[in-house]
Scaffold this motif. Sequence first.
Motif, PDB file in Angstrom:
ATOM      1  N   PRO A   1      -3.371   4.448  -2.573  1.00 15.04           N
ATOM      2  CA  PRO A   1      -2.246   3.975  -1.754  1.00 15.04           C
ATOM      3  C   PRO A   1      -0.979   4.809  -1.847  1.00 15.04           C
ATOM      4  O   PRO A   1      -0.078   4.632  -1.029  1.00 15.04           O
ATOM      5  CB  PRO A   1      -1.985   2.580  -2.331  1.00 15.04           C
TER       6      PRO A   1
ATOM      7  N   GLU B   1      -6.024   7.863   3.401  1.00 13.56           N
ATOM      8  CA  GLU B   1      -5.102   7.020   2.648  1.00 13.56           C
ATOM      9  C   GLU B   1      -5.853   5.761   2.157  1.00 13.56           C
ATOM     10  O   GLU B   1      -6.665   5.200   2.891  1.00 13.56           O
ATOM     11  CB  GLU B   1      -3.948   6.643   3.589  1.00 13.56           C
ATOM     12  N   GLY B   2      -5.606   5.348   0.932  1.00 13.34           N
ATOM     13  CA  GLY B   2      -6.254   4.146   0.397  1.00 13.34           C
ATOM     14  C   GLY B   2      -7.742   4.353   0.216  1.00 13.34           C
ATOM     15  O   GLY B   2      -8.187   5.400  -0.274  1.00 13.34           O
TER      16      GLY B   2
ATOM     17  N   LEU C   1     -11.961   1.461   4.645  1.00 16.20           N
ATOM     18  CA  LEU C   1     -11.280   0.223   5.014  1.00 16.20           C
ATOM     19  C   LEU C   1     -10.132   0.532   5.969  1.00 16.20           C
ATOM     20  O   LEU C   1      -9.112   1.097   5.552  1.00 16.20           O
ATOM     21  CB  LEU C   1     -10.758  -0.458   3.746  1.00 16.20           C
ATOM     22  N   TYR C   2     -10.293   0.177   7.235  1.00 17.96           N
ATOM     23  CA  TYR C   2      -9.283   0.470   8.263  1.00 17.96           C
ATOM     24  C   TYR C   2      -8.823   1.930   8.146  1.00 17.96           C
ATOM     25  O   TYR C   2      -7.618   2.216   8.149  1.00 17.96           O
ATOM     26  CB  TYR C   2      -8.094  -0.480   8.160  1.00 17.96           C
TER      27      TYR C   2
ATOM     28  N   ALA D   1      -4.999  -0.524  -0.851  1.00 15.77           N
ATOM     29  CA  ALA D   1      -3.624  -0.980  -1.063  1.00 15.77           C
ATOM     30  C   ALA D   1      -3.570  -2.412  -1.597  1.00 15.77           C
ATOM     31  O   ALA D   1      -2.709  -2.734  -2.432  1.00 15.77           O
ATOM     32  CB  ALA D   1      -2.838  -0.872   0.246  1.00 15.77           C
TER      33      ALA D   1
ATOM     34  N   LEU E   1      -2.895  -7.026   6.075  1.00 15.87           N
ATOM     35  CA  LEU E   1      -2.399  -5.656   6.216  1.00 15.87           C
ATOM     36  C   LEU E   1      -1.597  -5.538   7.518  1.00 15.87           C
ATOM     37  O   LEU E   1      -1.508  -6.476   8.298  1.00 15.87           O
ATOM     38  CB  LEU E   1      -3.576  -4.674   6.222  1.00 15.87           C
TER      39      LEU E   1
ATOM     40  N   LEU F   1       1.468  -5.414   8.242  1.00 14.00           N
ATOM     41  CA  LEU F   1       2.480  -6.464   8.364  1.00 14.00           C
ATOM     42  C   LEU F   1       3.702  -5.970   9.151  1.00 14.00           C
ATOM     43  O   LEU F   1       4.036  -6.516  10.208  1.00 14.00           O
ATOM     44  CB  LEU F   1       2.890  -6.922   6.959  1.00 14.00           C
TER      45      LEU F   1
ATOM     46  N   ALA G   1       4.238  -6.781  -0.636  1.00 14.72           N
ATOM     47  CA  ALA G   1       4.110  -5.450  -1.263  1.00 14.72           C
ATOM     48  C   ALA G   1       4.366  -4.376  -0.222  1.00 14.72           C
ATOM     49  O   ALA G   1       3.759  -4.373   0.844  1.00 14.72           O
ATOM     50  CB  ALA G   1       2.718  -5.275  -1.858  1.00 14.72           C
ATOM     51  N   GLN G   2       5.269  -3.475  -0.544  1.00 16.75           N
ATOM     52  CA  GLN G   2       5.654  -2.413   0.383  1.00 16.75           C
ATOM     53  C   GLN G   2       5.596  -1.072  -0.331  1.00 16.75           C
ATOM     54  O   GLN G   2       6.074  -0.936  -1.456  1.00 16.75           O
ATOM     55  CB  GLN G   2       7.083  -2.692   0.844  1.00 16.75           C
TER      56      GLN G   2
ATOM     57  N   TRP H   1       4.439   4.314  -4.362  1.00 17.24           N
ATOM     58  CA  TRP H   1       5.453   5.308  -4.011  1.00 17.24           C
ATOM     59  C   TRP H   1       6.693   5.069  -4.876  1.00 17.24           C
ATOM     60  O   TRP H   1       6.879   3.956  -5.388  1.00 17.24           O
ATOM     61  CB  TRP H   1       5.805   5.209  -2.516  1.00 17.24           C
TER      62      TRP H   1
ATOM     63  N   PHE I   1       3.867   0.364   6.098  1.00 19.37           N
ATOM     64  CA  PHE I   1       3.114   0.313   4.848  1.00 19.37           C
ATOM     65  C   PHE I   1       3.562  -0.877   4.006  1.00 19.37           C
ATOM     66  O   PHE I   1       4.141  -0.743   2.936  1.00 19.37           O
ATOM     67  CB  PHE I   1       3.224   1.647   4.081  1.00 19.37           C
ATOM     68  N   SER I   2       3.305  -2.059   4.546  1.00 18.32           N
ATOM     69  CA  SER I   2       3.610  -3.286   3.822  1.00 18.32           C
ATOM     70  C   SER I   2       2.491  -4.286   4.073  1.00 18.32           C
ATOM     71  O   SER I   2       1.817  -4.238   5.115  1.00 18.32           O
ATOM     72  CB  SER I   2       4.967  -3.852   4.263  1.00 18.32           C
ATOM     73  N   LEU I   3       2.290  -5.172   3.124  1.00 20.49           N
ATOM     74  CA  LEU I   3       1.204  -6.159   3.228  1.00 20.49           C
ATOM     75  C   LEU I   3       1.591  -7.435   2.502  1.00 20.49           C
ATOM     76  O   LEU I   3       2.557  -7.458   1.733  1.00 20.49           O
ATOM     77  CB  LEU I   3      -0.107  -5.577   2.651  1.00 20.49           C
TER      78      LEU I   3
HETATM   79  C1  LIG Z   1      -4.693   1.468   8.573  1.00 14.69           C
HETATM   80  S1  LIG Z   1      -4.534   0.453   7.134  1.00 14.69           S
HETATM   81  C2  LIG Z   1      -5.200   1.550   5.924  1.00 14.69           C
HETATM   82  C3  LIG Z   1      -5.729   0.826   4.726  1.00 14.69           C
HETATM   83  C4  LIG Z   1      -6.190   1.803   3.632  1.00 14.69           C
HETATM   84  N1  LIG Z   1      -7.368   2.523   4.041  1.00 14.69           N
HETATM   85  C5  LIG Z   1      -6.452   1.064   2.326  1.00 14.69           C
HETATM   86  O1  LIG Z   1      -7.594   1.056   1.841  1.00 14.69           O
HETATM   87  O2  LIG Z   1      -5.495   0.510   1.773  1.00 14.69           O
HETATM   88  C6  LIG Z   1      -2.815   0.557   6.859  1.00 14.69           C
HETATM   89  C7  LIG Z   1      -2.260  -0.710   6.240  1.00 14.69           C
HETATM   90  O3  LIG Z   1      -2.634  -0.766   4.871  1.00 14.69           O
HETATM   91  C8  LIG Z   1      -1.567  -1.271   4.105  1.00 14.69           C
HETATM   92  N2  LIG Z   1      -1.134  -0.228   3.161  1.00 14.69           N
HETATM   93  C9  LIG Z   1      -1.680   0.971   2.994  1.00 14.69           C
HETATM   94  N3  LIG Z   1      -1.062   1.653   2.010  1.00 14.69           N
HETATM   95  C10 LIG Z   1      -0.089   0.839   1.533  1.00 14.69           C
HETATM   96  C11 LIG Z   1       0.871   0.948   0.494  1.00 14.69           C
HETATM   97  N4  LIG Z   1       0.972   2.042  -0.247  1.00 14.69           N
HETATM   98  N5  LIG Z   1       1.683  -0.102   0.279  1.00 14.69           N
HETATM   99  C12 LIG Z   1       1.585  -1.245   1.022  1.00 14.69           C
HETATM  100  N6  LIG Z   1       0.691  -1.391   2.007  1.00 14.69           N
HETATM  101  C13 LIG Z   1      -0.134  -0.378   2.266  1.00 14.69           C
HETATM  102  C14 LIG Z   1      -0.444  -1.652   5.053  1.00 14.69           C
HETATM  103  O4  LIG Z   1      -0.580  -3.016   5.383  1.00 14.69           O
HETATM  104  C15 LIG Z   1      -0.742  -0.757   6.238  1.00 14.69           C
HETATM  105  O5  LIG Z   1      -0.231  -1.320   7.432  1.00 14.69           O
END
Ligand SMILES: C[S@@+](CC[C@H](N)C(=O)[O-])C[C@H]1O[C@@H](n2cnc3c(N)ncnc32)[C@H](O)[C@@H]1O
Length: 257
Positions: free
Chosen positions: A21, A108-109, A113-114, A141, A194, A196, A219-220, A224, A243-245
Amino acid sequence: MDHDPTRAQATAALTLVGVGPGDPELLTVAAVRAIEAAAVVAYPVARLEAEGMAARIAAPWIQAGQRRLPLLFPMVAEAEPRRAAWHAAAEALAAQLQAGHAVVLLCEGDSSLYASCSYVLLALAERHPAMAVRVIPGITAAAAAAAAASSAGIPWPLALQQEPLWILPTPDTAAELGQLLEAAAAAGAVLALLKLGHRWSWVQPLLEQRGLLAQTLFAQRVGWPDQLVAAAEAVSPAEQPYFSLLLIRQGWPAVLP
Ligand SMILES: C[S@@+](CC[C@H](N)C(=O)[O-])C[C@H]1O[C@@H](n2cnc3c(N)ncnc32)[C@H](O)[C@@H]1O
């Protein structure tokens, strides 16, 4: 470790790498090794001049001698430009592999997953079915958010015992979110919502109305330097970055310490 092109060429292959993340320490050993062994490091960007989130996360593990290949994935709602971008990315990667280079595509992540790279995986399977692809999972994330909360003194197990964990994008309307909260409460499910971002301005009052803010974690930008992980009642109802959830737990199992 210096990049060794001989080694990379000997193992020409495509590896999709989940980079976690945000914190470069949250890449797996397998992810770091795959990046180090690559001749070409590909990553998604929303604009060609942009750096790309996945590339920024993995930056400490990318060597100066490695070729960078930004792949343009426009953030638009229309289907056609997105489809065209996935197929163009698949072709750009295939060309590198056919030239004998080992390539990683950073995601990313988690890589499944998405994830943008899942579309490339599907496009490659369609266009180059014989091409071998390796996929390395990454820390998602939602898991990183739960761990960050627990580390900050807010114990946040994602799921316990028989509890389901529902990971999904935040719904677009209050009515849909209301139904989702009711269904999750009935199923004893924990929610990870996710995407959000701007929705927080109406999600916050809805959760407040239902008395759920105290049971919700916000969580935002987890991982980072400007990470914000807090009980949702402490977060103002202004729009938030992409990037918040949220993690929402409406109950606990009966048997606990
Ligand atoms: C397209 S999805 C990607 C998910 C990613 N593949 C994962 O496994 O976390 C993007 C969403 O994941 C969440 N997200 C990804 N990285 C994040 C982070 N570092 N902090 C908070 N939320 C995060 C947010 O809700 C964001 O809108």
